[in-house]
Design a protein around this motif. Structure first.
Motif, PDB file in Angstrom:
ATOM      1  N   GLU A 131       4.701 -27.229  52.607  1.00  0.00           N
ATOM      2  CA  GLU A 131       3.426 -26.552  52.850  1.00  0.00           C
ATOM      3  C   GLU A 131       2.250 -27.520  52.700  1.00  0.00           C
ATOM      4  OE1 GLU A 131       0.834 -23.196  50.532  1.00  0.00           O
ATOM      5  OE2 GLU A 131       2.996 -22.824  50.707  1.00  0.00           O
ATOM      6  N   TYR A 132       2.269 -28.301  51.611  1.00  0.00           N
ATOM      7  CA  TYR A 132       1.175 -29.239  51.358  1.00  0.00           C
ATOM      8  C   TYR A 132       1.064 -30.263  52.490  1.00  0.00           C
ATOM      9  CZ  TYR A 132      -1.713 -32.914  49.530  1.00  0.00           C
ATOM     10  OH  TYR A 132      -2.710 -33.857  49.407  1.00  0.00           O
ATOM     11  N   PHE A 133       2.195 -30.900  52.829  1.00  0.00           N
ATOM     12  CA  PHE A 133       2.123 -31.968  53.826  1.00  0.00           C
ATOM     13  C   PHE A 133       1.847 -31.430  55.229  1.00  0.00           C
ATOM     14  CE2 PHE A 133       4.172 -34.407  50.397  1.00  0.00           C
ATOM     15  CZ  PHE A 133       3.230 -35.417  50.311  1.00  0.00           C
ATOM     16  N   ASN A 134       2.306 -30.235  55.541  1.00  0.00           N
ATOM     17  CA  ASN A 134       1.938 -29.629  56.827  1.00  0.00           C
ATOM     18  C   ASN A 134       0.426 -29.389  56.894  1.00  0.00           C
ATOM     19  OD1 ASN A 134       4.188 -29.433  58.559  1.00  0.00           O
ATOM     20  ND2 ASN A 134       5.005 -27.729  57.370  1.00  0.00           N
ATOM     21  N   ASP A 135      -0.140 -28.850  55.821  1.00  0.00           N
ATOM     22  CA  ASP A 135      -1.592 -28.643  55.779  1.00  0.00           C
ATOM     23  C   ASP A 135      -2.339 -29.966  55.895  1.00  0.00           C
ATOM     24  OD1 ASP A 135      -1.254 -25.907  55.520  1.00  0.00           O
ATOM     25  OD2 ASP A 135      -1.625 -25.872  53.350  1.00  0.00           O
ATOM     26  N   PHE A 136      -1.859 -30.964  55.180  1.00  0.00           N
ATOM     27  CA  PHE A 136      -2.502 -32.280  55.222  1.00  0.00           C
ATOM     28  C   PHE A 136      -2.449 -32.851  56.637  1.00  0.00           C
ATOM     29  CE2 PHE A 136      -2.720 -36.857  54.811  1.00  0.00           C
ATOM     30  CZ  PHE A 136      -3.775 -37.037  53.916  1.00  0.00           C
TER      31      PHE A 136
END
Length: 194
Positions: A131-136
């Protein structure tokens, strides 16, 4: 002694910093203790934090780094140091909190992105990592490190095809990544796709 400390403040800070570099942490802390009444700058608190960290006094190091935040100088480095202390304490959620501040200041900080990935992995939070890296990546689609860490998270979740895709995006940005090639090969080997 008091007056000479005032006049030699910068010199004594550098001396304490050298003690930190060469493992003479107690001597470095003694110098800083002598300067305590004059300490108002970030350098003092950063060096003191480093010395305390070297002595594995991680909570005390966090306190010193937090005092350095008030200076407003080099927040990226200060946040990173605080995050590393939380990693030493195995408080990965707090480390992620500060590492996120690091990459907000500098989205190209690959070390910060990699540490975020490590913290998610060490705390078994692969879903949150995805989730974090997709958002980033929505904001910074050309981040080689973000694609690489996304691939690691997908691989941890057993989403092999998505991991390979993410590694390939990382390689499209920078083909000089032997670890990405190696990890793709490992996935294929695990799938018995020789």
């Amino acid at each position: 002694m008091l007056w000479s400390n005032i006049r030699n403040y910068d010199f004594l800070l550098k001396k304490a910093q050298l003690f930190a570099m060469y493992g003479q942490d107690e001597q470095g802390l003694q110098i800083l203790d002598d300067l305590k009444g004059f300490a108002t700058d970030a350098d003092y608190f950063m060096i003191r934090g480093t010395l305390l960290s070297n002595l594995q006094k991680y909570r005390e190091a966090i306190e010193e780094y937090t005092k350095a935040l008030n200076s407003g100088q080099d927040l990226e480095e200060i946040y990173a140091n605080i995050a590393f202390e939380y990693e030493n304490l195995e408080q990965y959620d707090k480390a992620i909190e500060y590492l996120t501040k690091v990459v907000t200041i500098n989205p190209e900080n690959e070390a910060g992105l990699n540490e975020i990935g490590i913290c998610f992995e060490m705390s078994n939070q692969s879903e949150k990592s995805v989730e974090y890296f997709n958002d980033f990546l929505d904001k910074h689609p050309y981040s080689r490190s973000a694609w690489f860490n996304l691939a690691i998270a997908f691989n941890s979740l057993g989403k092999n095809e998505r991991a390979i895709d993410a590694y390939e995006f990382s390689l499209a940005i920078d083909e000089n990544q032997p670890s990405a090639f190696f990890n793709i090969a490992n996935i294929y080997a695990g799938l018995e796709n020789h």
